[in-house]
Design an enzyme around this catalytic site. Structure first.
Site, PDB file in Angstrom:
ATOM      1  N   ASP A  35       0.828  -1.212   0.000  1.00  0.00           N
ATOM      2  CA  ASP A  35       0.000   0.000   0.000  1.00  0.00           C
ATOM      3  C   ASP A  35       0.860   1.259   0.000  1.00  0.00           C
ATOM      4  O   ASP A  35       2.028   1.239   0.375  1.00  0.00           O
ATOM      5  CB  ASP A  35      -0.917   0.015   1.227  1.00  0.00           C
ATOM      6  N   GLU A  36       0.253   2.349  -0.401  1.00  0.00           N
ATOM      7  CA  GLU A  36       0.814   3.697  -0.258  1.00  0.00           C
ATOM      8  C   GLU A  36       2.293   3.757  -0.654  1.00  0.00           C
ATOM      9  O   GLU A  36       3.139   4.210   0.107  1.00  0.00           O
ATOM     10  CB  GLU A  36       0.638   4.178   1.182  1.00  0.00           C
ATOM     11  N   TRP A  62      -9.073  -2.104   1.681  1.00  0.00           N
ATOM     12  CA  TRP A  62      -9.143  -1.136   2.773  1.00  0.00           C
ATOM     13  C   TRP A  62      -9.574   0.264   2.334  1.00  0.00           C
ATOM     14  O   TRP A  62     -10.181   0.996   3.110  1.00  0.00           O
ATOM     15  CB  TRP A  62      -7.783  -1.031   3.478  1.00  0.00           C
ATOM     16  N   PHE A  95     -10.360   0.659  13.433  1.00  0.00           N
ATOM     17  CA  PHE A  95     -10.619   0.909  14.843  1.00  0.00           C
ATOM     18  C   PHE A  95      -9.685   1.971  15.429  1.00  0.00           C
ATOM     19  O   PHE A  95      -9.716   2.209  16.642  1.00  0.00           O
ATOM     20  CB  PHE A  95     -10.525  -0.394  15.633  1.00  0.00           C
ATOM     21  N   ASP A  96      -8.867   2.606  14.586  1.00  0.00           N
ATOM     22  CA  ASP A  96      -8.133   3.786  15.046  1.00  0.00           C
ATOM     23  C   ASP A  96      -8.973   5.044  14.848  1.00  0.00           C
ATOM     24  O   ASP A  96      -8.534   6.143  15.181  1.00  0.00           O
ATOM     25  CB  ASP A  96      -6.788   3.925  14.340  1.00  0.00           C
TER      26      ASP A  96
END
Length: 752
Positions: free
Chosen positions: A320-321, A387, A413-414
């Site tokens: 990712d990213e 995601w 959940f952050d």
């Protein structure tokens, strides 16, 4: 892979049900209540033939309240039978039956895993009935809908001890989750010992300091962090611990991006010479692994040691990213693109992932990665962890690749789980318990055949703002319970209040375990609603009796004698409403506070040409005219976020309305790819067809205002106002996330 969902039925008389509440999470697929009870005495007699490891776990969980003896099957109170192998493809390894009779409890399953899950149900039945020492006679037939029911833990931004990781695994086991995704490497720290490359932990497991507070504060603690990592012996210990609880540990080794900690130890693996250091900030960084032979050799050697420690079918390789800035400037990368007839740097990322997948497959394993591994074409056998939304999972499933659904809007959940003003500092977003519970992992865009490729669901806990394990507990509970029922396949939005009651009952168990769970469920929730398209009203609610809500309109904290909430509160002028829940004259919740700033657009009809990202879409377009000014430090429920899109909003005043000032807020947080708007234009119209430009501003003016825009537009009198706020576009080189689409965050559009 079984995804059969039994029809949910509870066969019981109304009279019996009124006396019995089964506080089970996740709720079973089928449950039949029968007459009578099994009495829990001080001693529970166990059959000698019970599977040992699972039974030892059961005894340890309950040994504070019950003593145990072993006996032959005929005299035992808890008896187990292994079912013969079934040809029924609708029953899987996690299937079990649990039958409670007046004198005996019978468990049947095909595997020890099914037996273990039955024990979790039995533990909950015993724990929720300890006061009367009786559990109702019943028969349960149960199995999960989804094969992958996971929780993720980031130990790179902040580290957690082996004992804390074991506690985390215990929480998963309690609620029948079966996959622990262990995020072990990132820019801010390398947390796994690799014997062939000792500098990964000697250098990469520490950083000189850490960012603290809100990202926009750009504040650091000045304290060295680390070295923190897990030895290979500790890894084996955790894997064994999880295996005993029938939980698969999936390790994540990030590549090709999120690699600064590794490059700090081995700079020769980068496109430039460095030097590098583990990141002290959060966010995304340009320096990534360079796709050269020595890098692939390094990664293959690392993966060899990782695969020797983790027996999981899947190895998570991140993906990712990954900014493409360095690759664009790297002669080797450009030559590799030409040599392999790749389209561009996105094709190079696909080449990178294909190389790694081929190697992992050669070892009998499979790769899974975040949905960016779809860039340039998905590797042949790869699974996708979706995601950024649901589209990655849809694309994977339609191309016959497995996917795990973990969209940020439901499964991060952050994010805040209560009012951001009364919650600890969090990454952003707003994901309360009911939103997690409402998630359906199978996208409606998939047909029945394509839906078979959805492996399951997972929630992720990134720890940029989570400093210790007590905060880990706070962020996962009680949302983990909602995830559990979603993954099991028995969540039902129509019965959310009933689920909420079961959650509150589970708090008693968490209290005994000294778990620091969030009590946001008790807090008064406020929702802005339209007041007949002519203003707004503030609707208050709580999981408890709404007659216990007290509120004030003057900014003072409510007391037991304050006004009792009955109906939505009209908000016709700027004010601060504070509210709290009381029982017997005592305050039981945090004080919720909401400030309103009213303008001529507040509560009017608004339409958007482009919709916000689902991760940052709470309240939809109405958020922009709800009278609430977004907090610059909290990306909670008061902002709308758009990636790579302009905001074009049209507001209908209803009648021709005079105004001379227009305002809106935009946000800058470059570490999270959030950039101020590039420009803005204001238009007016009386027919919603022919619009006249009345004001235009550019980047410099927006920059100078720090995103808080107030524009004098002269004396206007119109029925419609349109605002076009231009996204910054592609993030330029030298910024985190360079070459990616910028985020534009916008809040409250006002006119006066």
């Amino acid at each position: 892979m079984i995804r059969y969902l039994f029809l949910f039925s509870v066969l019981l008389s109304n009279a019996f049900f009124s006396q019995t509440q089964l506080n089970l999470i996740p709720y079973p697929q089928t449950l039949q209540l029968n007459a009578g009870n099994f009495t829990i005495s001080d001693i529970l007699i166990l059959s000698n033939e019970l599977p040992k490891e699972e039974t030892d776990y059961f005894k340890k969980k309950l040994d504070a309240n019950i003593k145990f003896q072993h006996s032959g099957k005929s005299d035992a109170q808890l008896v187990y039978s292994q079912l013969p192998k079934s040809n029924n493809s609708q029953q899987n390894n996690e299937f079990y039956t649990l039958e409670v009779l007046p004198k005996q409890i019978l468990i049947k399953s095909y595997t020890k895993q099914g037996y273990f899950l039955a024990l979790q149900t039995l533990i909950q039945l015993i724990e929720s009935n300890q006061n009367n020492k009786k559990i109702p006679c019943l028969k349960i037939e149960d199995q999960p809908k989804f094969a992958w029911r996971g929780m993720h833990l980031d130990v790179c931004r902040h580290f957690f001890t082996v004992n804390e990781v074991k506690q985390y695994i215990d929480y998963l086991a309690m609620y029948k989750l079966n996959t622990f995704h262990w995020h072990l490497t990132d820019d801010q720290g390398w947390r796994i010992e690799i014997k062939k490359y000792p500098k990964l932990t000697e250098i990469g497991s520490k950083r000189k300091e850490s960012m603290i507070g809100a990202y926009v504060d750009n504040t650091f603690d000045g304290k060295p962090y680390g070295p923190y990592f897990y030895t290979q012996e500790q890894i084996k210990e955790v894997v064994k611990y999880a295996t005993e609880r029938h939980i698969t540990v999936v390790p994540e080794i990030e590549m090709p991006g999120h690699a600064l900690a590794a490059l700090s130890a081995y700079p020769e693996l980068a496109c430039t010479k460095g030097p590098f250091e583990s990141a002290t900030k959060w966010g995304v960084f340009d320096d990534v692994f360079c796709p050269k032979e020595e890098t692939f050799t390094f990664l293959e050697n690392v993966l060899d040691e990782v695969m020797s420690l983790f027996p999981s079918q899947y190895i998570h390789i991140g993906g990712d990213e990954c900014p493409k800035t360095r690759w664009k400037e790297c002669a080797h990368c450009q030559e590799l693109i030409k040599k392999n007839n790749l389209k561009d740097e996105h094709g190079l990322q696909s080449y990178f992932i294909h190389r790694i997948e081929k190697y992992v497959n050669s070892k009998g394993r499979k790769i899974i990665g975040w949905d960016e591994i779809l860039e340039g074409g998905l590797a042949p056998n790869a699974a996708v962890m979706s995601w950024t939304g649901v589209n990655g999972g849809i694309e994977a499933a339609k191309s016959k690749h497995f996917a795990v659904m973990t969209p940020g809007s439901f499964c991060y959940f952050d994010h805040y789980q209560g009012d951001p003003q009364s919650e600890p500092n969090a990454f952003g977003g707003f994901t309360p318990l009911d939103k997690v519970y409402s998630y359906n992992p199978i996208p409606s865009e998939l047909n029945a055949e394509e839906a078979k490729y959805i492996l399951g669901v997972q929630a992720n806990l990134w720890t940029e703002y989570i400093l210790d394990f007590k905060q880990v507990q706070y962020m996962i509970f009680p949302r983990l319970m909602a995830l559990s029922e979603v993954g099991w396949g028995t969540s039902d939005q129509k019965k959310y209040k009933e689920f909420e009651g079961r959650v509150i009952n589970q708090f008693k168990v968490l209290d005994k375990m000294n778990v620091n769970y969030a009590k946001s469920i008790y807090n008064v929730l406020g929702k802005v609603i339209s007041n007949n398209s002519n203003g707004i009203a503030y609707e208050l609610s709580t999981s408890q009796n709404s007659s216990g809500i007290k509120y004030t309109l003057d900014g003072t904290d409510p007391t037991a004698t304050s006004q009792t909430y009955q109906n939505p509160i009209p908000v016709s002028k700027s004010m601060t409403i504070k509210s709290a829940y009381f029982e017997n004259g005592q305050i039981k919740s945090a004080v919720s506070s909401q400030q309103f700033t009213i303008s001529k657009t507040t509560g009017k009809t608004i339409t958007l040409e482009e919709q916000p990202s689902e991760n940052y879409s709470f309240g939809g377009a109405f958020t922009l005219i709800d009278g609430i000014i977004g907090n610059q430090k909290q990306l909670g429920k008061t902002w709308l976020g758009f990636q790579g899109k302009d905001v074009v909003a049209t507001i209908d005043f209803g009648d021709k309305t005079p105004f001379s000032e227009v305002s809106f807020n935009t946000l800058e947080n470059k570490g999270s790819w959030i950039h101020l708007a590039k420009s803005a234009q204001i238009f007016v119209s009386d027919d919603n067809k022919n619009f006249k430009l009345i004001k235009e501003i550019g980047k410099d003016e927006i920059q100078n205002s720090k995103g808080k825009i107030k524009l004098n537009v002269g004396n206007q009198n119109s029925k419609y106002i349109k605002i076009k706020i231009e996204n910054a576009g592609i993030i330029p080189a030298g910024n985190p996330g360079a070459d990616s689409k910028a985020w534009l965050f916008v809040d409250e559009i006002g006119a006066n």
